[in-house]
Design a protein around this motif. Structure first.
Motif, mmCIF file in Angstrom:
data_model
loop_
_atom_site.group_PDB
_atom_site.id
_atom_site.type_symbol
_atom_site.label_atom_id
_atom_site.label_comp_id
_atom_site.label_asym_id
_atom_site.label_seq_id
_atom_site.Cartn_x
_atom_site.Cartn_y
_atom_site.Cartn_z
ATOM 1 N N SER A 133 0.825 -1.201 0.000
ATOM 2 C CA SER A 133 0.000 0.000 0.000
ATOM 3 C C SER A 133 0.862 1.255 0.000
ATOM 4 C CB SER A 133 -0.935 -0.011 1.212
ATOM 5 O OG SER A 133 -1.658 1.194 1.308
ATOM 6 N N LEU A 134 1.909 1.253 0.816
ATOM 7 C CA LEU A 134 2.789 2.419 0.882
ATOM 8 C C LEU A 134 3.553 2.602 -0.432
ATOM 9 C CD1 LEU A 134 3.886 4.725 2.573
ATOM 10 C CD2 LEU A 134 5.566 3.150 3.563
ATOM 11 N N ILE A 135 3.985 1.502 -1.028
ATOM 12 C CA ILE A 135 4.704 1.602 -2.306
ATOM 13 C C ILE A 135 3.791 2.158 -3.397
ATOM 14 C CG2 ILE A 135 5.803 0.245 -4.137
ATOM 15 C CD1 ILE A 135 6.898 -1.604 -1.927
ATOM 16 N N ARG A 136 2.512 1.739 -3.389
ATOM 17 C CA ARG A 136 1.574 2.266 -4.393
ATOM 18 C C ARG A 136 1.370 3.768 -4.224
ATOM 19 N NH1 ARG A 136 -1.057 -2.782 -3.613
ATOM 20 N NH2 ARG A 136 -2.410 -1.869 -2.002
ATOM 21 N N LYS A 137 1.322 4.238 -3.008
ATOM 22 C CA LYS A 137 1.214 5.685 -2.772
ATOM 23 C C LYS A 137 2.435 6.404 -3.343
ATOM 24 C CE LYS A 137 -1.630 5.677 1.446
ATOM 25 N NZ LYS A 137 -1.923 4.248 1.543
ATOM 26 N N ILE A 138 3.594 5.812 -3.123
ATOM 27 C CA ILE A 138 4.825 6.447 -3.608
ATOM 28 C C ILE A 138 4.861 6.439 -5.138
ATOM 29 C CG2 ILE A 138 7.349 6.267 -3.590
ATOM 30 C CD1 ILE A 138 7.151 5.169 -0.749
ATOM 31 N N PHE A 151 -4.221 12.150 -7.763
ATOM 32 C CA PHE A 151 -3.885 12.807 -6.500
ATOM 33 C C PHE A 151 -5.101 12.859 -5.582
ATOM 34 C CE2 PHE A 151 -2.699 16.203 -3.629
ATOM 35 C CZ PHE A 151 -1.330 16.019 -3.466
ATOM 36 N N GLU A 152 -6.266 13.192 -6.147
ATOM 37 C CA GLU A 152 -7.491 13.248 -5.334
ATOM 38 C C GLU A 152 -7.883 11.862 -4.839
ATOM 39 O OE1 GLU A 152 -10.174 15.107 -8.006
ATOM 40 O OE2 GLU A 152 -9.478 17.159 -7.568
ATOM 41 N N LEU A 153 -7.670 10.844 -5.686
ATOM 42 C CA LEU A 153 -7.944 9.471 -5.250
ATOM 43 C C LEU A 153 -7.032 9.082 -4.086
ATOM 44 C CD1 LEU A 153 -9.333 6.734 -5.652
ATOM 45 C CD2 LEU A 153 -7.555 6.177 -7.343
ATOM 46 N N LEU A 154 -5.773 9.485 -4.172
ATOM 47 C CA LEU A 154 -4.822 9.212 -3.096
ATOM 48 C C LEU A 154 -5.254 9.911 -1.808
ATOM 49 C CD1 LEU A 154 -2.158 7.993 -2.146
ATOM 50 C CD2 LEU A 154 -0.973 10.003 -3.063
#
Length: 725
Positions: A61-66, A169-172
């Motif tokens: 999950s963190l890698i996908r955010k990055i 960005f809004e989805l994040l």
């Protein structure tokens, strides 16, 4: 910060970069955006293909955010966003873009912390990650929360992003707001299983081999002995570096180490792909493996933990008015003797008050525990303080007992390689804790180790003699070793002709340990070639070998019946020669001071050409204890060594100045001995003057009262005031 505990745990494995704590003050605009793009791209490229054993969902999950951040930073870099800040004139635009700049700098910190956390999960021990599962899940959640907060204040509408990037960005943002603490149920189930093994050993039950195999091999994928050993080493590092604010406690980790070690031999036998068990060049000194074991057992005390007065490990450090730290008993004795200056700096003491240095004491206790050294002091506040949590639990003891039962079977009936590895593991288990040393001996390890002392395999011999050394530290094991057939003779045989330098040195250290018992000192000294081999090691050994030899010879010298053996075996000559070696001079002077008390010893020492000059050199440049031993030996030489030796002492041109210095600066015992030696000189002067010549009347029989019957010329006059002590 949420990652503080992570950085603490990572201290040994990898120090975090400074960028993890400091915002990039010198970066702005394009350079900052490019740096962020580089960091985020590195994280994605390094870890997107990694198969995480634990924290899989959190890490992914963190890698996908990055990955979304990578797209954002690449767009900003391509659009040359940073260079536009200086060209925009509107105050509102400037405000929004300066806000964006601050957010990007904060994001810089979050990305570095994310990188450290993901790398930690990828590189750490499986068992450690399992034990830390709830905490590490919390670290991921904290990072997600901080990212969510940052995204909420990020001025995304003012960055002129493309529509697809804005949507991402809004989805994040929405996903980050919804993120909750996630603890994997399967991981937690495994952690509970691991704890169930601990509870089983705690209650005296050994878990089923089927259950242990299912846990370690099938679920954790620990499939060989080397992997298991790596897990053990990582957990042991956590015990050494335990900060006291992490769970589980040091004692619990110790229990898990013991369980893992048991499973290593139960499940994988003695597979040792990475372990050298044969030496091609056995006589070449080397560091590592068994070579450092004696260094770990008789560890060099850090200089900050040593009292400047006694030169021993401090048991109750206290601070005086000059800010210097000493052991309570040593500085109290110094003040009681009438001194009003600081022993180390020479400054005048403002008052005689002493304040406990609890911070240093806690560090000393922690170091002792981590090094396996017993720390027993009447000043210890309570058994629960000062790293007491690292003491072995019942689970650790029971698991180690089960391991030892397997090891002894291989010692008795295994192959040469298996016996070598088994001896090595017993050596490591006996390295710390009297409980381990006790039950290893009770399980019958000593006879098998004694047999391995005669092995033609150099590593097997090293392992066995070092294991014997570690076992001998426990008082009751000394008698077991001494009563075991020809065990003592075998240890001496290793000392005389061991296959490696390390084996010979460890044999000397074993004799030193055994000779701590008074009744064994004579038995050890009369073994053929024992004193000769120790003398040879003192003359020709490595610095560590010389230290082992001189301490063993010192212990043997404390028994009055060993004086003749020390002379015949060359012990006296080697001790006199050792006075020139700074590393062993103090112990050598102490042994000579013991031997010179007997007329036979005084005569032998007096015949050594360099004895008097060596002892005087120790009086001039030695440690406080060394000076004390040297002046005591010279006094006994004058009393018991005969007229010729006394004349040699009196002819020394610097003796008067050395005595005068020692009378004012020496220890209490050194001042007393120096005063006695000065009185001897004065009596000789008075006797010489009464007889009409400049000399003194000496007695070759060495009477204790100092009266002599023969004239000896003395070219100096002692004119110092002798205090009555």
């Amino acid at each position: 910060m949420a990652s503080a505990a992570i950085f603490s745990s990572l201290r040994r494995r990898r120090s975090p970069s400074l960028e993890a704590f400091l915002a990039p003050v010198d970066l702005s605009g394009v350079a900052l955006v490019q740096t962020l793009a580089s960091i985020s791209t590195e994280v994605v490229s390094c870890f997107s293909g990694v198969r995480f054993t634990f924290q899989r969902k959190n890490a992914r999950s963190l890698i996908r955010k990055i990955e979304i951040f990578v797209v954002l930073f690449e767009f900003l870099a391509d659009s040359n966003w940073g260079s536009r800040i200086k060209r925009r004139g509107s105050s509102s635009v400037f405000f929004s873009e300066s806000t964006a700049l601050l957010c990007l700098k904060e994001l810089y910190l979050l990305l570095y912390r994310s990188k450290i956390l993901i790398d930690y999960c990828a590189q750490s021990s499986k068992l450690w990650l399992l034990l830390q599962n709830p905490s590490i899940s919390g670290y991921f959640h904290d990072l997600n929360q901080e990212i969510s907060t940052l995204l909420d204040v990020f001025p995304v509408n003012d960055l002129c992003l493309s529509q697809d990037i804005t949507e991402q960005f809004e989805l994040l943002q929405r996903q980050s707001r919804k993120s909750k603490l996630y603890i994997d149920k399967n991981d937690e189930s495994l952690r509970e299983t691991f704890y169930s093994f601990l509870y089983a050993f705690e209650s005296g039950e050994i878990p089923s081999p089927v259950d242990l195999r299912s846990f370690f091999v099938e679920k954790l994928k620990i499939k060989d002995s080397e992997s298991c050993r790596n897990e053990i080493e990582f957990l042991e590092e956590q015990i050494v570096n335990h900060d006291g604010d992490l769970e589980p406690t040091g004692s619990v980790i110790n229990g898990f180490v013991a369980i893992t070690r048991y499973c290593r031999f139960l499940l994988f036998g003695f597979e040792e792909d990475g372990l050298e068990w044969w030496i091609e060049n056995p006589k070449k000194p080397r560091k590592g493996f068994v070579a450092q074991e004696i260094g770990d057992t008789f560890i060099t005390v850090p200089k900050d933990f040593v009292c400047p007065i006694s030169l021993d490990l401090m048991t109750d450090p206290v601070i005086i008015s000059t800010g210097q730290t000493y052991d309570r008993s040593s500085i109290a004795r110094w003040i009681e003797e009438g001194h009003c200056t600081c022993p180390k700096t020479g400054q005048m003491l403002m008052d005689s008050r002493i304040v406990p240095n609890r911070a240093l004491k806690n560090l000393i206790v922690q170091w002792c525990t981590a090094s396996g050294i017993s720390y027993e002091s009447e000043f210890t506040d309570s058994p629960n303080e000062c790293f007491a949590s690292a003491l072995p639990t019942k689970a650790a003891v029971e698991a180690n007992k089960a391991t030892v039962s397997i090891l002894i079977k291989y010692l008795a009936d295994g192959s040469e390689a298996a016996q070598t590895v088994a001896a090595r593991e017993i050596r490591l288990l006996a390295k710390t804790g009297k409980e381990n040393r006790a039950f290893i001996a009770e399980a019958g390890a000593i006879p098998h180790l004694c047999r391995l002392l005669k092995s033609e395999n150099a590593i097997a011999q090293e392992n066995s003699v070092t294991a014997m050394l570690n076992l001998s530290i426990y008082e009751k094991n000394k008698s077991r070793i001494m009563e075991e057939g020809d065990c003592l003779e075998s240890i001496v045989s290793v000392l005389v002709s061991g296959l490696t330098v390390e084996a010979q040195e460890n044999a000397a250290a074993t004799l030193f340990s055994l000779s701590a018992v008074h009744e064994y000192k004579k038995r050890i000294a009369i073994v053929d070639q024992c004193v000769e081999a120790l003398a040879s090691l003192l003359q020709n050994g490595t610095p560590r070998g010389k230290k082992d030899a001189v301490t063993a010879l010192y212990n043997l010298s404390t028994h009055p019946d060993n004086c003749s053996r020390m002379i015949e075996g060359g012990g006296v000559s080697s001790l006199v020669g050792a006075l020139k070696n700074e590393g062993v001079a103090e112990e050598a002077a102490g042994a000579l001071a013991l031997l010179v008390r007997q007329s036979l010893g005084a005569e032998a020492i007096g015949k050594e050409d360099s004895a008097v000059t060596g002892l005087m050199g120790m009086m001039r440049c030695g440690t406080p204890r060394g000076k004390e031993n040297a002046v005591a030996a010279l006094l006994e030489l004058c009393r018991s060594g005969g007229a010729a030796v006394a004349e040699k002492v009196l002819r020394a041109p610097a003796i008067a100045g050395l005595l005068q210095t020692l009378l004012f600066t020496g220890t209490k015992r050194a001042r007393r001995k120096a005063a006695s030696l000065a009185r001897v000189f004065q009596r000789r002067e008075n006797a010489a003057m009464r007889s009409g010549g400049y000399g003194f009347v000496g007695n070759s029989n060495g009477n204790r009262d100092g009266s002599f019957t023969t004239d000896v010329s003395v070219p100096i006059s002692i004119s110092i005031s002798v205090p009555v002590l």
